[in-house]
Design a protein around this motif. Structure first.
Motif, PDB file in Angstrom:
ATOM      1  N   CYS A  58      78.081  55.155  44.281  1.00 41.79           N
ATOM      2  CA  CYS A  58      78.263  56.237  44.804  1.00 41.79           C
ATOM      3  C   CYS A  58      78.776  55.900  45.974  1.00 41.79           C
ATOM      4  O   CYS A  58      79.584  55.134  46.046  1.00 41.79           O
ATOM      5  CB  CYS A  58      76.726  56.534  45.668  1.00 41.79           C
TER       6      CYS A  58
ATOM      7  N   GLN B  98      71.213  67.405  43.860  1.00 41.47           N
ATOM      8  CA  GLN B  98      72.007  67.062  42.893  1.00 41.47           C
ATOM      9  C   GLN B  98      72.807  68.121  42.429  1.00 41.47           C
ATOM     10  O   GLN B  98      72.062  69.119  42.960  1.00 41.47           O
ATOM     11  CB  GLN B  98      71.204  66.347  41.389  1.00 41.47           C
ATOM     12  N   GLN B  99      73.559  68.093  42.432  1.00 41.33           N
ATOM     13  CA  GLN B  99      74.164  69.267  41.560  1.00 41.33           C
ATOM     14  C   GLN B  99      75.423  69.734  40.552  1.00 41.33           C
ATOM     15  O   GLN B  99      75.940  68.100  39.739  1.00 41.33           O
ATOM     16  CB  GLN B  99      75.605  69.933  43.086  1.00 41.33           C
TER      17      GLN B  99
ATOM     18  N   TRP C 221      66.424  66.822  42.357  1.00 38.98           N
ATOM     19  CA  TRP C 221      67.302  68.334  41.882  1.00 38.98           C
ATOM     20  C   TRP C 221      67.214  68.701  43.429  1.00 38.98           C
ATOM     21  O   TRP C 221      68.959  69.467  43.179  1.00 38.98           O
ATOM     22  CB  TRP C 221      66.927  69.315  40.980  1.00 38.98           C
TER      23      TRP C 221
ATOM     24  N   LYS D 279      72.274  67.471  34.287  1.00 44.32           N
ATOM     25  CA  LYS D 279      72.598  66.502  35.224  1.00 44.32           C
ATOM     26  C   LYS D 279      73.496  65.949  34.876  1.00 44.32           C
ATOM     27  O   LYS D 279      74.688  66.208  35.361  1.00 44.32           O
ATOM     28  CB  LYS D 279      71.380  65.818  35.729  1.00 44.32           C
ATOM     29  N   TRP D 280      72.866  64.581  34.060  1.00 42.51           N
ATOM     30  CA  TRP D 280      73.761  63.119  34.046  1.00 42.51           C
ATOM     31  C   TRP D 280      74.857  63.523  32.933  1.00 42.51           C
ATOM     32  O   TRP D 280      74.406  64.020  31.554  1.00 42.51           O
ATOM     33  CB  TRP D 280      73.605  62.336  33.843  1.00 42.51           C
TER      34      TRP D 280
ATOM     35  N   TYR E 193      69.550  60.569  49.862  1.00 37.87           N
ATOM     36  CA  TYR E 193      68.720  60.550  48.379  1.00 37.87           C
ATOM     37  C   TYR E 193      69.328  59.197  48.003  1.00 37.87           C
ATOM     38  O   TYR E 193      68.088  58.869  47.309  1.00 37.87           O
ATOM     39  CB  TYR E 193      69.848  61.317  47.101  1.00 37.87           C
TER      40      TYR E 193
ATOM     41  N   LEU F 289      77.500  62.760  38.111  1.00 38.98           N
ATOM     42  CA  LEU F 289      76.357  63.572  38.189  1.00 38.98           C
ATOM     43  C   LEU F 289      77.065  63.598  39.719  1.00 38.98           C
ATOM     44  O   LEU F 289      77.931  62.317  41.170  1.00 38.98           O
ATOM     45  CB  LEU F 289      75.573  63.557  38.599  1.00 38.98           C
ATOM     46  N   ASP F 290      77.357  64.634  40.345  1.00 41.64           N
ATOM     47  CA  ASP F 290      77.839  64.940  41.841  1.00 41.64           C
ATOM     48  C   ASP F 290      76.453  65.400  43.087  1.00 41.64           C
ATOM     49  O   ASP F 290      75.605  65.737  42.123  1.00 41.64           O
ATOM     50  CB  ASP F 290      78.663  66.442  42.078  1.00 41.64           C
ATOM     51  N   LEU F 291      76.222  64.550  43.997  1.00 42.98           N
ATOM     52  CA  LEU F 291      75.213  64.988  44.897  1.00 42.98           C
ATOM     53  C   LEU F 291      75.300  66.492  45.714  1.00 42.98           C
ATOM     54  O   LEU F 291      77.048  66.993  45.758  1.00 42.98           O
ATOM     55  CB  LEU F 291      74.904  64.611  46.135  1.00 42.98           C
TER      56      LEU F 291
END
Length: 111
Positions: free
Chosen positions: A49, A90-91, A87, A101-102, A22, A10-12
Motif C-alpha cells: 500500500c 475499495q474503489q 468493497w 476490482k483488481w 482495511y 486497486l485503489d482504496l
C-alpha cells in the motif's frame, strides 16, 4: 516453485480511517480466505500500500487461472462475504471494467 507471476492494482477509498481499518483486517485475514487462495494454486500473495493505492503480487503454479479462481470464489460463501466487506474500503480504478476490482498490470520494463 511458482511458474507464473501477476501484478495487480486497486485503489482504496481516500479516507484515513477506512485505510487503517482495511490494513487492520489484513493483519488477521479469515482462515477460509487464506485456504481459498492456496487451494486456487496461488503460492505467494503479497499486498503493498502507498497512500490509497494497493499493489498485489501473486506467484502461482502453472495450473492457476483467474477464471478458475473466479468460479471457485463465486461458489464460496465465505469468500463472497469477505469480498462484500472489502468493497466497503475499495474503489475501482477509473479504467477498470464494470464490477472489476483488481486490475492486472502490464509489464513495461525489466532489467
Amino acid at each position: 516453485m511458482a511458474t507464473q507471476k501477476f501484478y495487480l492494482a486497486l485503489d482504496l477509498k481516500d479516507d484515513a480511517n477506512l485505510i487503517a481499518e482495511y490494513k487492520e483486517l489484513h493483519e488477521n485475514v479469515w482462515p477460509e480466505i487464506k485456504k481459498s487462495i492456496q487451494d486456487s494454486g496461488i503460492e505467494v500473495l503479497d499486498i503493498y500500500c502507498t497512500g490509497n493505492r494497493l499493489f498485489m503480487i501473486i506467484e502461482a503454479d502453472a495450473d492457476f487461472t483467474f477464471e478458475k479462481k473466479d468460479q471457485a470464489d463465486a461458489a464460496n460463501e465465505k469468500v463472497q462475504e469477505w469480498e462484500t466487506l472489502m468493497w466497503k474500503f475499495q474503489q475501482a480504478l477509473p479504467w477498470a471494467k464494470p464490477g472489476q476490482k483488481w486490475v492486472v498490470m502490464d509489464k513495461i520494463f525489466g532489467l
